[in-house]
Scaffold this motif. Structure first.
Motif, PDB file in Angstrom:
ATOM      1  N   ARG A 127      -3.267  64.693  57.944  1.00 47.45           N
ATOM      2  CA  ARG A 127      -3.463  65.325  59.260  1.00 47.45           C
ATOM      3  C   ARG A 127      -2.450  66.446  59.478  1.00 47.45           C
ATOM      4  O   ARG A 127      -2.790  67.508  59.991  1.00 47.45           O
ATOM      5  CB  ARG A 127      -3.372  64.292  60.373  1.00 47.45           C
ATOM      6  CG  ARG A 127      -4.548  63.345  60.404  1.00 47.45           C
ATOM      7  CD  ARG A 127      -4.345  62.232  61.449  1.00 47.45           C
ATOM      8  NE  ARG A 127      -5.323  61.194  61.275  1.00 47.45           N
ATOM      9  CZ  ARG A 127      -6.532  61.196  61.849  1.00 47.45           C
ATOM     10  NH1 ARG A 127      -6.874  62.184  62.639  1.00 47.45           N
ATOM     11  NH2 ARG A 127      -7.365  60.207  61.634  1.00 47.45           N
ATOM     12  N   GLU A 128      -1.187  66.202  59.086  1.00 45.58           N
ATOM     13  CA  GLU A 128      -0.152  67.233  59.222  1.00 45.58           C
ATOM     14  C   GLU A 128      -0.480  68.437  58.350  1.00 45.58           C
ATOM     15  O   GLU A 128      -0.326  69.587  58.767  1.00 45.58           O
ATOM     16  CB  GLU A 128       1.216  66.664  58.845  1.00 45.58           C
ATOM     17  CG  GLU A 128       1.779  65.700  59.867  1.00 45.58           C
ATOM     18  CD  GLU A 128       3.073  65.037  59.413  1.00 45.58           C
ATOM     19  OE1 GLU A 128       3.762  65.595  58.535  1.00 45.58           O
ATOM     20  OE2 GLU A 128       3.395  63.961  59.951  1.00 45.58           O
ATOM     21  N   GLN A 129      -0.931  68.177  57.125  1.00 48.38           N
ATOM     22  CA  GLN A 129      -1.306  69.265  56.227  1.00 48.38           C
ATOM     23  C   GLN A 129      -2.446  70.081  56.835  1.00 48.38           C
ATOM     24  O   GLN A 129      -2.414  71.311  56.821  1.00 48.38           O
ATOM     25  CB  GLN A 129      -1.719  68.704  54.868  1.00 48.38           C
ATOM     26  CG  GLN A 129      -2.160  69.768  53.890  1.00 48.38           C
ATOM     27  CD  GLN A 129      -2.704  69.186  52.606  1.00 48.38           C
ATOM     28  OE1 GLN A 129      -3.364  68.140  52.625  1.00 48.38           O
ATOM     29  NE2 GLN A 129      -2.422  69.830  51.491  1.00 48.38           N
ATOM     30  N   GLU A 130      -3.441  69.400  57.371  1.00 45.42           N
ATOM     31  CA  GLU A 130      -4.581  70.068  58.005  1.00 45.42           C
ATOM     32  C   GLU A 130      -4.114  70.932  59.171  1.00 45.42           C
ATOM     33  O   GLU A 130      -4.549  72.075  59.324  1.00 45.42           O
ATOM     34  CB  GLU A 130      -5.601  69.019  58.476  1.00 45.42           C
ATOM     35  CG  GLU A 130      -6.771  69.573  59.238  1.00 45.42           C
ATOM     36  CD  GLU A 130      -7.818  70.220  58.363  1.00 45.42           C
ATOM     37  OE1 GLU A 130      -8.710  70.879  58.924  1.00 45.42           O
ATOM     38  OE2 GLU A 130      -7.759  70.081  57.131  1.00 45.42           O
ATOM     39  N   ALA A 131      -3.222  70.406  59.992  1.00 42.74           N
ATOM     40  CA  ALA A 131      -2.708  71.154  61.141  1.00 42.74           C
ATOM     41  C   ALA A 131      -1.945  72.404  60.673  1.00 42.74           C
ATOM     42  O   ALA A 131      -2.090  73.485  61.267  1.00 42.74           O
ATOM     43  CB  ALA A 131      -1.814  70.262  61.993  1.00 42.74           C
ATOM     44  N   GLN A 136      -1.832  78.317  59.934  1.00 40.75           N
ATOM     45  CA  GLN A 136      -1.716  79.476  59.055  1.00 40.75           C
ATOM     46  C   GLN A 136      -2.936  80.384  59.175  1.00 40.75           C
ATOM     47  O   GLN A 136      -2.815  81.610  59.218  1.00 40.75           O
ATOM     48  CB  GLN A 136      -1.532  79.038  57.602  1.00 40.75           C
ATOM     49  CG  GLN A 136      -0.183  78.428  57.317  1.00 40.75           C
ATOM     50  CD  GLN A 136      -0.096  77.836  55.917  1.00 40.75           C
ATOM     51  OE1 GLN A 136      -1.043  77.897  55.132  1.00 40.75           O
ATOM     52  NE2 GLN A 136       1.043  77.225  55.597  1.00 40.75           N
ATOM     53  N   LEU A 137      -4.119  79.764  59.238  1.00 44.66           N
ATOM     54  CA  LEU A 137      -5.344  80.558  59.395  1.00 44.66           C
ATOM     55  C   LEU A 137      -5.352  81.302  60.729  1.00 44.66           C
ATOM     56  O   LEU A 137      -5.737  82.476  60.788  1.00 44.66           O
ATOM     57  CB  LEU A 137      -6.577  79.654  59.291  1.00 44.66           C
ATOM     58  CG  LEU A 137      -6.912  79.146  57.900  1.00 44.66           C
ATOM     59  CD1 LEU A 137      -8.013  78.104  57.969  1.00 44.66           C
ATOM     60  CD2 LEU A 137      -7.304  80.276  56.985  1.00 44.66           C
ATOM     61  N   ALA A 138      -4.949  80.607  61.785  1.00 44.89           N
ATOM     62  CA  ALA A 138      -4.917  81.239  63.107  1.00 44.89           C
ATOM     63  C   ALA A 138      -3.930  82.409  63.122  1.00 44.89           C
ATOM     64  O   ALA A 138      -4.208  83.456  63.706  1.00 44.89           O
ATOM     65  CB  ALA A 138      -4.551  80.208  64.174  1.00 44.89           C
ATOM     66  N   ALA A 139      -2.786  82.248  62.464  1.00 45.99           N
ATOM     67  CA  ALA A 139      -1.784  83.320  62.415  1.00 45.99           C
ATOM     68  C   ALA A 139      -2.301  84.529  61.645  1.00 45.99           C
ATOM     69  O   ALA A 139      -2.016  85.672  62.017  1.00 45.99           O
ATOM     70  CB  ALA A 139      -0.499  82.788  61.774  1.00 45.99           C
ATOM     71  N   LYS A 140      -3.088  84.311  60.605  1.00 48.99           N
ATOM     72  CA  LYS A 140      -3.650  85.418  59.817  1.00 48.99           C
ATOM     73  C   LYS A 140      -4.672  86.220  60.625  1.00 48.99           C
ATOM     74  O   LYS A 140      -4.867  87.394  60.379  1.00 48.99           O
ATOM     75  CB  LYS A 140      -4.289  84.899  58.534  1.00 48.99           C
ATOM     76  CG  LYS A 140      -3.284  84.520  57.480  1.00 48.99           C
ATOM     77  CD  LYS A 140      -3.967  84.187  56.188  1.00 48.99           C
ATOM     78  CE  LYS A 140      -2.911  83.908  55.137  1.00 48.99           C
ATOM     79  NZ  LYS A 140      -3.474  83.882  53.808  1.00 48.99           N
TER      80      LYS A 140
END
Length: 142
Positions: A127-131, A136-140
């Protein structure tokens, strides 16, 4: 709930026949309605399978199969990702969609898995990895 809405390919879309201006205009108006309603998260058309490839897995072995792929009715010509309250709401939106191809068309609606759907197998570490990945995707995108 998120749903993937898949526009099935036709012989014409697989042959690379581009949509007519009226279809592009009508679909653009429909997409505007989806965005204004807060439903549409993403949506794109896809090139024909002749420009694609598949990777087949057999244990540790990988083999690449270049398109085109034979069974047109099993191929996807385009998609949306929608955020709606239920499958019924997704169906109602699809009913309002312009016919994506001249003649007969088919659109498939499939719910996207959410983290909670995986139960205990989706560990706190996963779950932490997914978050982290989503952040990271949102920041890109910014």
């Amino acid at each position: 709930m998120r749903f993937m809405i898949m526009v099935k390919a036709t012989k014409d879309s697989e042959a690379g026949v581009m949509p007519e201006e009226k279809m592009l205009t009508d679909m653009g108006k429909f997409n505007e309605q989806l965005v204004k309603a807060g439903v549409m998260l993403a949506g794109e058309g896809l090139h024909p399978s002749s420009k694609g490839a598949r990777v087949r897995f057999s244990g540790a072995k990988r083999s690449v199969i270049d398109g085109p792929f034979a069974e047109t009715k099993e191929l996807v010509a385009g998609f949306w990702i929608w955020q709606v309250k239920s499958k019924e709401e997704a169906i109602e939106w699809v009913r309002r969609c312009p016919n994506p191809h001249p003649g007969e068309s088919e659109i498939e609606i499939r719910q996207v898995f959410e983290a909670e759907d995986f139960g205990a197998e989706f560990t706190p570490e996963a779950r932490e990895q997914e978050a982290r990945l989503r952040a990271q995707l949102a920041a890109k995108k910014k």
